[in-house]
Each structure stands twice: as C-alpha cells, then as structure tokens.
Write a protein that holds these residues in place. Structure first.
Motif, PDB file in Angstrom:
ATOM      1  N   GLY A  62      -7.840  17.801  -2.907  1.00  0.00           N
ATOM      2  CA  GLY A  62      -8.135  17.104  -1.667  1.00  0.00           C
ATOM      3  C   GLY A  62      -7.239  17.621  -0.562  1.00  0.00           C
ATOM      4  N   ASN A  63      -7.322  17.016   0.624  1.00  0.00           N
ATOM      5  CA  ASN A  63      -6.627  17.540   1.788  1.00  0.00           C
ATOM      6  C   ASN A  63      -5.431  16.707   2.225  1.00  0.00           C
ATOM      7  N   SER A  64      -5.179  15.587   1.567  1.00  0.00           N
ATOM      8  CA  SER A  64      -4.097  14.720   2.002  1.00  0.00           C
ATOM      9  C   SER A  64      -3.144  14.438   0.857  1.00  0.00           C
ATOM     10  N   GLU A  65      -2.042  13.805   1.180  1.00  0.00           N
ATOM     11  CA  GLU A  65      -1.052  13.478   0.163  1.00  0.00           C
ATOM     12  C   GLU A  65      -1.534  12.301  -0.675  1.00  0.00           C
ATOM     13  N   PRO A  66      -1.074  12.191  -1.943  1.00  0.00           N
ATOM     14  CA  PRO A  66      -1.445  11.050  -2.768  1.00  0.00           C
ATOM     15  C   PRO A  66      -1.041   9.745  -2.084  1.00  0.00           C
ATOM     16  N   LYS A  67      -1.916   8.748  -2.128  1.00  0.00           N
ATOM     17  CA  LYS A  67      -1.616   7.506  -1.427  1.00  0.00           C
ATOM     18  C   LYS A  67      -1.514   6.311  -2.361  1.00  0.00           C
ATOM     19  N   ARG A  68      -1.693   6.548  -3.676  1.00  0.00           N
ATOM     20  CA  ARG A  68      -1.596   5.449  -4.625  1.00  0.00           C
ATOM     21  C   ARG A  68      -0.961   5.960  -5.903  1.00  0.00           C
ATOM     22  N   GLY A  69      -0.780   5.041  -6.845  1.00  0.00           N
ATOM     23  CA  GLY A  69      -0.293   5.423  -8.156  1.00  0.00           C
ATOM     24  C   GLY A  69      -1.445   5.872  -9.021  1.00  0.00           C
ATOM     25  N   ASN A  95     -23.368   7.676   5.516  1.00  0.00           N
ATOM     26  CA  ASN A  95     -23.548   8.115   4.137  1.00  0.00           C
ATOM     27  C   ASN A  95     -22.660   7.277   3.223  1.00  0.00           C
ATOM     28  N   ASN A  96     -23.186   6.899   2.068  1.00  0.00           N
ATOM     29  CA  ASN A  96     -22.412   6.008   1.199  1.00  0.00           C
ATOM     30  C   ASN A  96     -21.140   6.652   0.644  1.00  0.00           C
ATOM     31  N   THR A  97     -20.946   7.957   0.870  1.00  0.00           N
ATOM     32  CA  THR A  97     -19.691   8.578   0.460  1.00  0.00           C
ATOM     33  C   THR A  97     -18.504   8.035   1.249  1.00  0.00           C
ATOM     34  N   VAL A  98     -18.760   7.325   2.354  1.00  0.00           N
ATOM     35  CA  VAL A  98     -17.670   6.679   3.087  1.00  0.00           C
ATOM     36  C   VAL A  98     -16.930   5.693   2.184  1.00  0.00           C
ATOM     37  N   LEU A  99     -17.618   5.197   1.171  1.00  0.00           N
ATOM     38  CA  LEU A  99     -16.992   4.245   0.251  1.00  0.00           C
ATOM     39  C   LEU A  99     -15.967   4.911  -0.653  1.00  0.00           C
ATOM     40  N   ARG A 100     -15.998   6.244  -0.740  1.00  0.00           N
ATOM     41  CA  ARG A 100     -15.003   6.964  -1.521  1.00  0.00           C
ATOM     42  C   ARG A 100     -13.659   7.044  -0.805  1.00  0.00           C
ATOM     43  N   SER A 101     -13.604   6.589   0.439  1.00  0.00           N
ATOM     44  CA  SER A 101     -12.357   6.656   1.212  1.00  0.00           C
ATOM     45  C   SER A 101     -11.277   5.760   0.625  1.00  0.00           C
ATOM     46  N   ASP A 102     -11.689   4.737  -0.130  1.00  0.00           N
ATOM     47  CA  ASP A 102     -10.725   3.823  -0.754  1.00  0.00           C
ATOM     48  C   ASP A 102      -9.910   3.080   0.305  1.00  0.00           C
ATOM     49  N   GLU A 122      -1.238  17.793  -6.996  1.00  0.00           N
ATOM     50  CA  GLU A 122      -1.569  16.392  -7.212  1.00  0.00           C
ATOM     51  C   GLU A 122      -2.836  16.042  -6.437  1.00  0.00           C
ATOM     52  N   PRO A 123      -3.732  15.240  -7.015  1.00  0.00           N
ATOM     53  CA  PRO A 123      -4.951  14.855  -6.289  1.00  0.00           C
ATOM     54  C   PRO A 123      -4.627  14.002  -5.077  1.00  0.00           C
ATOM     55  N   ASP A 124      -5.527  14.033  -4.085  1.00  0.00           N
ATOM     56  CA  ASP A 124      -5.326  13.247  -2.875  1.00  0.00           C
ATOM     57  C   ASP A 124      -5.477  11.759  -3.135  1.00  0.00           C
ATOM     58  N   SER A 125      -6.142  11.390  -4.225  1.00  0.00           N
ATOM     59  CA  SER A 125      -6.252   9.992  -4.630  1.00  0.00           C
ATOM     60  C   SER A 125      -6.577   9.978  -6.117  1.00  0.00           C
ATOM     61  N   ILE A 166      -7.386  14.767 -14.120  1.00  0.00           N
ATOM     62  CA  ILE A 166      -6.807  16.024 -13.667  1.00  0.00           C
ATOM     63  C   ILE A 166      -5.354  15.821 -13.230  1.00  0.00           C
ATOM     64  N   GLY A 167      -5.103  14.728 -12.509  1.00  0.00           N
ATOM     65  CA  GLY A 167      -3.741  14.438 -12.084  1.00  0.00           C
ATOM     66  C   GLY A 167      -2.806  14.212 -13.256  1.00  0.00           C
ATOM     67  N   ASN A 168      -3.303  13.537 -14.296  1.00  0.00           N
ATOM     68  CA  ASN A 168      -2.469  13.306 -15.467  1.00  0.00           C
ATOM     69  C   ASN A 168      -2.192  14.606 -16.215  1.00  0.00           C
TER      70      ASN A 168
END
Length: 296
Positions: free
Chosen positions: A9-16, A106-113, A274-277, A286-288
């Motif tokens: 992804g393009n951003s830093e991890p934002k959760r655990g 688009n319903n992919t907006v729901l993937r924003s978390d 690390e994944p972005d989320s 993948i992150g694990n």
C-alpha cells in the motif's frame, strides 16, 4: 526480483493486527429477533450494483452514512445492530436519493477502514443487499418472494421455498519456501495490490483440499504442512474466508494460470514492506509473514 521493497500500500500502518471485523469492545448483533423500527440516530445503507451512498471518501474525510430520519420507514429493512445503533437497508428507488453531502461511490470506499465500524457495517450490509437483490424471485417456480416474519429468510408464497442468506466459503493460501512467499496480482479484478493464492471451496471439498487444489491450479505448486491461521467474513463478495500458511512440496517453479493472474512470483521477507493496513485476511497473513516467517 530486485531488492526494491514490494509494497502492499501507499501509507504507513495505522493499526495493529486487527482485521475489519475486529471492532473492539463494540458488540455486533445480527440476530433477526432483535429487529425493531428505525430511530432517528440509526444508520441506513443504500446500494446500487457496486456503489454505496455515503458522504466522505475515507481518506481526507471519514465515511458517513445517512440516518434513518431522512427516509420513509416503509423503504427500510432491518439488518443488524452495533451497540445501540441499528442499521437498515434502503429498498426504495436509488435514483430518487438526493441528500445534501451524499453521493454514490464505488463500494471500495468501504475498504478505507475509516471509521472501522462504518466500513464493517457497510461490508456486512452489502452481503445482505446482494442476497435480497438476487432472490427477489423464487428460483424454483419464479414467483416473487416475500420476507419471513420469523427469521432472516425469503419465502415463496406459491411453493413455500425458503431461501436463506448465501455465504460462500473460500480459502487464502500463503505458499512459503523458507523466507520466501508466493504473491500474485489478479488479472481482471478491481483490486490491483498484492494477493495470495485464493479460491472458492467446491462441492465435496474441505478447505484444506481447496487450498491444495488452488495452489496447483493457480501456480502449479504442490503444498504440505498446512497451518490454519484465521478466518474472515468478506461481505463485498459474500464470502467467509479461511486462511492457511503452507510450505512448498517439491519444485518451486511457478506455472501461472494466465486466465486468473496477471503476475505470480516468489518474494522474500526482506523485499516485503509492512502492509498499509491489516483489514483483510490477505494483508494480515502477508504482514505476519514479513514479521514472523512461517509462524502464525
């Protein structure tokens, strides 16, 4: 592969390590018996094909749902509740919706978390929307179906056929070879990020059997030592996902299914970032692997 980092992804991890369905201390209640009329503070999910009616984009502004007081009660169907807030499905004419600040996205907006509960509610509601939409008529005799008053089901008033929500089991498989893992990119799907081997369970299969078959079909690899590592409801595709890590058994030469995959290749833990989320089971796996290798 080069030593450039393979990004998820393009951003830093934002959760655990939480996935989309992990909503902390909030309580998700999907029992049909808890249905009730809408209240002013309740939320409404409106969908049309692959779009959802929301405000905000999930990045610069959080996703917001319209509230029940903006709708005619006769056009709403109770879905579930989270804590004391109920969520309803809009069943009226989508073309007539014109609320200030809201638009079809688009319903992919729901993937924003962003926020977690709203996006989880949207995923789950979309699963039910598809079920309602695809079963307006009885598949046995063609009569228009009606809602059951006793359970979450659609009933044919002519032949008494009862239709329950469909949940399609599918697997995700992380195929490893020491500190390497097979990653893929889909050919004809909206999601263009890194993925793992995945596929639906077929008739007569266990999830473990599906994992072995999909590994051979998609990348031509035999696998062994399957290790279960988690599950996830994925409402955008009406799925329940089962995740497995596995080790390659024999040849490591990839034979890609060109109809399914645009890319399939081995990548090392060092090359991964690390994944972005971690909202999806795929990104969690993948992150694990990046952090712990084959352990889970």
């Amino acid at each position: 592969m080069t030593k450039d980092k393979i990004r998820l992804g393009n951003s830093e991890p934002k959760r655990g390590r939480e996935m989309l369905q992990d909503i902390g201390e909030h309580v998700f209640k999907n029992e049909f018996t808890l249905r009730r009329p809408p209240k002013a503070g309740d939320s409404v999910l409106a969908f049309h094909e692959r779009t959802v009616y929301v405000a905000g984009n999930g990045s610069s502004a959080p996703v917001t749902l319209p509230t029940a007081d903006c709708f005619n009660e006769a056009e709403l169907v109770y879905l579930f509740s989270i804590d004391d807030r109920a969520y309803f499905l809009f069943k009226g004419n989508h073309a007539l919706l014109n609320l200030p600040g809201f638009s079809w996205q688009n319903n992919t907006v729901l993937r924003s978390d962003n926020p977690r509960m709203t996006c989880f509610a949207g995923f789950t509601a979309y699963h039910l929307y598809n079920w309602y939409f695809n079963n307006r008529y009885c598949g046995r005799c063609g009569t228009e179906t009606v809602h059951s008053a006793k359970e979450r089901a659609l009933i044919c008033p002519h032949c008494n056929n009862i239709i329950y929500p469909k949940i399609a089991p599918a697997v995700i498989v992380g195929i490893t070879d020491g500190d390497r893992i097979v990653v893929t990119r889909y050919r004809d799907r909206p999601y263009r990020g890194l993925a793992l081997i995945a596929g639906f369970c077929e008739i007569g299969e266990t999830p473990e059997m599906t994992a072995c078959r999909e590994a051979m079909e998609e990348v031509g690899l035999k696998i062994k030592n399957l290790r279960y590592c988690g599950s996830q409801p994925w409402g955008l595709d009406s799925n329940i996902l089962f995740g497995f890590m596995a080790e390659v058994d024999g040849s490591t030469d990839i034979i890609r299914d060109e109809n399914e995959l645009a890319e399939a290749f081995w990548v090392s833990r060092e090359e991964l970032t690390e994944p972005d989320s971690t909202i999806s089971l795929t990104k969690t796996m993948i992150g694990n692997f990046k952090k712990n290798g084959f352990k889970f």
